[in-house]
Design a protein around this motif. Structure first.
Motif, PDB file in Angstrom:
ATOM      1  N   SER A  71      51.395  67.010 141.495  1.00 50.55           N
ATOM      2  CA  SER A  71      49.971  67.340 141.576  1.00 50.55           C
ATOM      3  C   SER A  71      49.157  66.123 141.140  1.00 50.55           C
ATOM      4  O   SER A  71      49.700  65.113 140.712  1.00 50.55           O
ATOM      5  CB  SER A  71      49.653  68.541 140.687  1.00 50.55           C
ATOM      6  N   GLY A  72      47.855  66.253 141.243  1.00 50.27           N
ATOM      7  CA  GLY A  72      46.978  65.152 140.836  1.00 50.27           C
ATOM      8  C   GLY A  72      47.100  64.839 139.362  1.00 50.27           C
ATOM      9  O   GLY A  72      47.005  63.677 138.952  1.00 50.27           O
ATOM     10  N   ARG A  73      47.317  65.862 138.547  1.00 45.62           N
ATOM     11  CA  ARG A  73      47.410  65.652 137.104  1.00 45.62           C
ATOM     12  C   ARG A  73      48.702  64.933 136.728  1.00 45.62           C
ATOM     13  O   ARG A  73      48.711  64.074 135.850  1.00 45.62           O
ATOM     14  CB  ARG A  73      47.282  66.978 136.376  1.00 45.62           C
ATOM     15  N   THR A  74      49.814  65.283 137.388  1.00 41.85           N
ATOM     16  CA  THR A  74      51.059  64.573 137.088  1.00 41.85           C
ATOM     17  C   THR A  74      51.026  63.163 137.660  1.00 41.85           C
ATOM     18  O   THR A  74      51.609  62.252 137.082  1.00 41.85           O
ATOM     19  CB  THR A  74      52.290  65.337 137.615  1.00 41.85           C
ATOM     20  N   ALA A  75      50.324  62.983 138.788  1.00 45.86           N
ATOM     21  CA  ALA A  75      50.182  61.643 139.360  1.00 45.86           C
ATOM     22  C   ALA A  75      49.396  60.748 138.401  1.00 45.86           C
ATOM     23  O   ALA A  75      49.713  59.562 138.248  1.00 45.86           O
ATOM     24  CB  ALA A  75      49.497  61.717 140.715  1.00 45.86           C
ATOM     25  N   ARG A  76      48.399  61.296 137.738  1.00 50.83           N
ATOM     26  CA  ARG A  76      47.626  60.531 136.749  1.00 50.83           C
ATOM     27  C   ARG A  76      48.528  60.093 135.606  1.00 50.83           C
ATOM     28  O   ARG A  76      48.467  58.941 135.161  1.00 50.83           O
ATOM     29  CB  ARG A  76      46.474  61.379 136.228  1.00 50.83           C
ATOM     30  N   LEU A  77      49.379  61.001 135.134  1.00 47.96           N
ATOM     31  CA  LEU A  77      50.315  60.668 134.062  1.00 47.96           C
ATOM     32  C   LEU A  77      51.252  59.553 134.513  1.00 47.96           C
ATOM     33  O   LEU A  77      51.497  58.604 133.758  1.00 47.96           O
ATOM     34  CB  LEU A  77      51.106  61.912 133.638  1.00 47.96           C
ATOM     35  N   THR A  78      51.746  59.629 135.727  1.00 51.23           N
ATOM     36  CA  THR A  78      52.627  58.593 136.263  1.00 51.23           C
ATOM     37  C   THR A  78      51.919  57.238 136.327  1.00 51.23           C
ATOM     38  O   THR A  78      52.499  56.209 135.959  1.00 51.23           O
ATOM     39  CB  THR A  78      53.135  58.991 137.663  1.00 51.23           C
ATOM     40  N   ARG A  79      50.671  57.239 136.766  1.00 52.35           N
ATOM     41  CA  ARG A  79      49.904  55.981 136.825  1.00 52.35           C
ATOM     42  C   ARG A  79      49.706  55.390 135.430  1.00 52.35           C
ATOM     43  O   ARG A  79      49.796  54.171 135.243  1.00 52.35           O
ATOM     44  CB  ARG A  79      48.549  56.210 137.499  1.00 52.35           C
ATOM     45  N   LEU A  80      49.434  56.240 134.449  1.00 49.99           N
ATOM     46  CA  LEU A  80      49.249  55.752 133.078  1.00 49.99           C
ATOM     47  C   LEU A  80      50.544  55.161 132.523  1.00 49.99           C
ATOM     48  O   LEU A  80      50.521  54.142 131.829  1.00 49.99           O
ATOM     49  CB  LEU A  80      48.741  56.877 132.180  1.00 49.99           C
ATOM     50  N   ILE A  81      51.667  55.790 132.830  1.00 52.10           N
ATOM     51  CA  ILE A  81      52.960  55.255 132.388  1.00 52.10           C
ATOM     52  C   ILE A  81      53.232  53.926 133.073  1.00 52.10           C
ATOM     53  O   ILE A  81      53.670  52.967 132.431  1.00 52.10           O
ATOM     54  CB  ILE A  81      54.084  56.271 132.655  1.00 52.10           C
ATOM     55  N   ASP A  82      52.979  53.853 134.374  1.00 52.29           N
ATOM     56  CA  ASP A  82      53.185  52.596 135.109  1.00 52.29           C
ATOM     57  C   ASP A  82      52.318  51.470 134.548  1.00 52.29           C
ATOM     58  O   ASP A  82      52.739  50.314 134.521  1.00 52.29           O
ATOM     59  CB  ASP A  82      52.898  52.790 136.595  1.00 52.29           C
ATOM     60  N   ALA A  83      51.110  51.809 134.098  1.00 56.66           N
ATOM     61  CA  ALA A  83      50.200  50.812 133.534  1.00 56.66           C
ATOM     62  C   ALA A  83      50.498  50.518 132.062  1.00 56.66           C
ATOM     63  O   ALA A  83      49.852  49.668 131.457  1.00 56.66           O
ATOM     64  CB  ALA A  83      48.758  51.279 133.674  1.00 56.66           C
ATOM     65  N   GLU A  84      51.472  51.239 131.495  1.00 51.83           N
ATOM     66  CA  GLU A  84      51.828  51.129 130.081  1.00 51.83           C
ATOM     67  C   GLU A  84      50.639  51.433 129.167  1.00 51.83           C
ATOM     68  O   GLU A  84      50.494  50.851 128.094  1.00 51.83           O
ATOM     69  CB  GLU A  84      52.448  49.777 129.770  1.00 51.83           C
ATOM     70  N   ALA A  85      49.815  52.360 129.603  1.00 52.66           N
ATOM     71  CA  ALA A  85      48.695  52.843 128.791  1.00 52.66           C
ATOM     72  C   ALA A  85      49.234  54.014 127.967  1.00 52.66           C
ATOM     73  O   ALA A  85      48.994  55.186 128.269  1.00 52.66           O
ATOM     74  CB  ALA A  85      47.541  53.272 129.692  1.00 52.66           C
ATOM     75  N   TRP A  86      49.986  53.684 126.932  1.00 48.01           N
ATOM     76  CA  TRP A  86      50.781  54.680 126.219  1.00 48.01           C
ATOM     77  C   TRP A  86      49.951  55.743 125.519  1.00 48.01           C
ATOM     78  O   TRP A  86      50.302  56.920 125.542  1.00 48.01           O
ATOM     79  CB  TRP A  86      51.722  53.989 125.239  1.00 48.01           C
TER      80      TRP A  86
END
Length: 155
Positions: free
Chosen positions: A45-60
């Motif tokens: 979903s859009g919310r899990t995609a946001r979490l994935t993007r934050l992890i990829d950006a290392e925005a812990w």
């Protein structure tokens, strides 16, 4: 109990978080795989995609907050404070209560993301320890040997 919570070993993962010097992608993925119940059900979903993007950006820290938003919708961040070299994080179900009445879950670490995720895991441990039914409980039937009797005399 879900498969994720059955294989979830809170003390060892909690110890790893406390002993970690910095957040890493493998540690974040392990936390999601072992301690999350809702993310697999949400799919992409859009919310899990946001979490994935934050992890990829290392925005812990942002990823930790997004994970808490997805996994703990009834909990909110009550307090984040930095004191004497450590971040202190408190999560609460009743944020509007005074501190002395609230049963907040608190954690601390030198890294903000690790403090947030430590509090997240503490809530997860609490949630697995306290099993609540999905429906309200019903009071038991009254004991037939103890029946209420009116004692008033209106004579």
């Amino acid at each position: 109990m879900t498969a994720a919570l059955r294989r979830y070993d809170p003390p060892s993962l909690g110890d790893r978080l406390r002993n970690a010097q910095a957040m890493t992608r493998p540690l974040m993925i392990e936390i999601i795989e072992t301690a999350s119940r809702r993310i697999p059900a949400l799919g992409q979903s859009g919310r899990t995609a946001r979490l994935t993007r934050l992890i990829d950006a290392e925005a812990w820290a942002d990823a930790a907050l997004a994970l808490m938003e997805l996994e703990l919708p009834m909990w909110q961040v009550r307090r984040i404070a930095y004191d004497e070299g450590e971040w202190h994080c408190a999560l609460s179900r009743e944020r509007e209560l005074p501190d002395w009445l609230d049963d907040a879950i608190e954690a601390h670490h030198a890294e903000l993301a690790l403090a947030l995720l430590s509090a997240f895991l503490e809530v997860r441990v609490l949630a697995t320890d306290v099993s609540r039914p999905s429906v309200p409980s019903v009071r038991p039937l009254p004991d037939p040997l103890c029946e209420p009797v009116a004692c008033d005399h209106y004579g």
